[in-house]
Design a protein around this motif. Structure first.
Motif, mmCIF file in Angstrom:
data_model
loop_
_atom_site.group_PDB
_atom_site.id
_atom_site.type_symbol
_atom_site.label_atom_id
_atom_site.label_comp_id
_atom_site.label_asym_id
_atom_site.label_seq_id
_atom_site.Cartn_x
_atom_site.Cartn_y
_atom_site.Cartn_z
ATOM 1 N N TRP A 134 0.838 -1.196 0.000
ATOM 2 C CA TRP A 134 0.000 0.000 0.000
ATOM 3 C C TRP A 134 0.875 1.249 0.000
ATOM 4 O O TRP A 134 1.990 1.231 0.497
ATOM 5 C CB TRP A 134 -0.882 0.024 1.247
ATOM 6 N N GLY A 135 0.343 2.341 -0.547
ATOM 7 C CA GLY A 135 0.975 3.656 -0.443
ATOM 8 C C GLY A 135 2.385 3.704 -0.998
ATOM 9 O O GLY A 135 2.654 3.278 -2.121
ATOM 10 N N ARG A 136 3.305 4.224 -0.183
ATOM 11 C CA ARG A 136 4.702 4.397 -0.593
ATOM 12 C C ARG A 136 5.329 3.057 -0.992
ATOM 13 O O ARG A 136 6.064 2.973 -1.964
ATOM 14 C CB ARG A 136 5.482 5.041 0.551
ATOM 15 N N ASN A 137 5.022 1.977 -0.236
ATOM 16 C CA ASN A 137 5.543 0.649 -0.593
ATOM 17 C C ASN A 137 5.031 0.208 -1.968
ATOM 18 O O ASN A 137 5.752 -0.425 -2.727
ATOM 19 C CB ASN A 137 5.170 -0.392 0.458
ATOM 20 N N ALA A 138 3.774 0.548 -2.280
ATOM 21 C CA ALA A 138 3.196 0.183 -3.580
ATOM 22 C C ALA A 138 3.920 0.908 -4.712
ATOM 23 O O ALA A 138 4.238 0.306 -5.742
ATOM 24 C CB ALA A 138 1.705 0.498 -3.605
ATOM 25 N N ARG A 139 4.175 2.197 -4.528
ATOM 26 C CA ARG A 139 4.897 2.962 -5.564
ATOM 27 C C ARG A 139 6.294 2.387 -5.773
ATOM 28 O O ARG A 139 6.751 2.213 -6.898
ATOM 29 C CB ARG A 139 4.992 4.439 -5.167
ATOM 30 N N TYR A 140 6.985 2.078 -4.672
ATOM 31 C CA TYR A 140 8.341 1.510 -4.731
ATOM 32 C C TYR A 140 8.320 0.158 -5.453
ATOM 33 O O TYR A 140 9.104 -0.093 -6.363
ATOM 34 C CB TYR A 140 8.868 1.377 -3.304
ATOM 35 N N ALA A 141 7.384 -0.713 -5.078
ATOM 36 C CA ALA A 141 7.311 -2.068 -5.645
ATOM 37 C C ALA A 141 6.899 -2.061 -7.111
ATOM 38 O O ALA A 141 7.226 -2.992 -7.848
ATOM 39 C CB ALA A 141 6.337 -2.915 -4.836
ATOM 40 N N SER A 142 6.205 -1.028 -7.556
ATOM 41 C CA SER A 142 5.721 -0.998 -8.947
ATOM 42 C C SER A 142 6.871 -0.998 -9.956
ATOM 43 O O SER A 142 6.678 -1.361 -11.108
ATOM 44 C CB SER A 142 4.816 0.214 -9.177
ATOM 45 N N ALA A 143 8.077 -0.631 -9.515
ATOM 46 C CA ALA A 143 9.236 -0.598 -10.421
ATOM 47 C C ALA A 143 10.056 -1.888 -10.385
ATOM 48 O O ALA A 143 11.024 -2.017 -11.131
ATOM 49 C CB ALA A 143 10.141 0.585 -10.053
#
Length: 185
Positions: A134-143
């Motif tokens: 979720w959130g910041r972790n989701a943005r990080y993991a999307s790459a």
């Protein structure tokens, strides 16, 4: 012969919501005397390996079954016997991304990324564990890239959903995944 039993353990989240964690435990670990009694309502402390099994369903399709393979268990009559619980429902995964992350936003704008991790066992088999960020972790993991080495800390989460069986029929099911609190790539 060793027999294995499946059940679910109820774990309360900080929010008050309860997760039902599926477990598999050996009769040798529980003991013959305890098998004669019901474990319902008992307090348990378990440790183990989160495993997956690709099971052929009644519909002829394969379904990923997840469960905690118990390697240690303590059974208590009531809550007062337990030491203070500080790590209820804690999981650590060391594995590899086996599908591209699926990044999306909820209707309310919260960011989510779904990951599928392959976690290798020592003897050549792998477990496939769905994870949600979720959130910041989701943005990080999307790459993240397929095959990338990922470390994940989180908790095992359950959620109910309605599965459409046919045009007129639905069935209530439970999905299990790891809710990620921290990750490293």
């Amino acid at each position: 012969w060793e027999k294995f039993y499946r059940t679910r353990v109820r774990v309360e989240r900080l929010s008050g919501t309860e997760d039902l964690v599926p477990i598999m435990v050996s009769d040798l670990m529980i003991g013959k005397e305890m098998l004669k009694k019901s474990l319902e309502g008992k307090w348990v402390e378990v440790a183990g390996q989160f495993r997956s099994y690709n099971k052929l369903g009644e519909d002829g399709r394969r379904h990923l079954e997840l469960f905690l393979f118990v390697t240690a268990i303590n059974i208590y009559e009531d809550e007062d016997e337990l030491e203070e619980i500080t790590n209820a429902n804690l999981i650590y995964l060391d594995g590899y991304l086996c599908k591209p992350p699926v990044f999306r936003k909820t209707p309310l704008g919260r960011e989510i990324a779904d990951l599928l991790m392959a976690v290798n066992r020592p003897y050549g088999k792998s477990d496939y564990i769905p994870c949600i960020c979720w959130g910041r972790n989701a943005r990080y993991a999307s790459a993240f890239e397929v095959g990338g080495h990922v470390l994940i800390w989180g908790r095992i989460q359950s959620r109910e959903y309605m599965k459409r069986i046919s045009e007129n029929e639905t069935e209530k099911r439970i999905a299990y995944e790891v809710s990620v609190s921290k990750l490293e790539y």
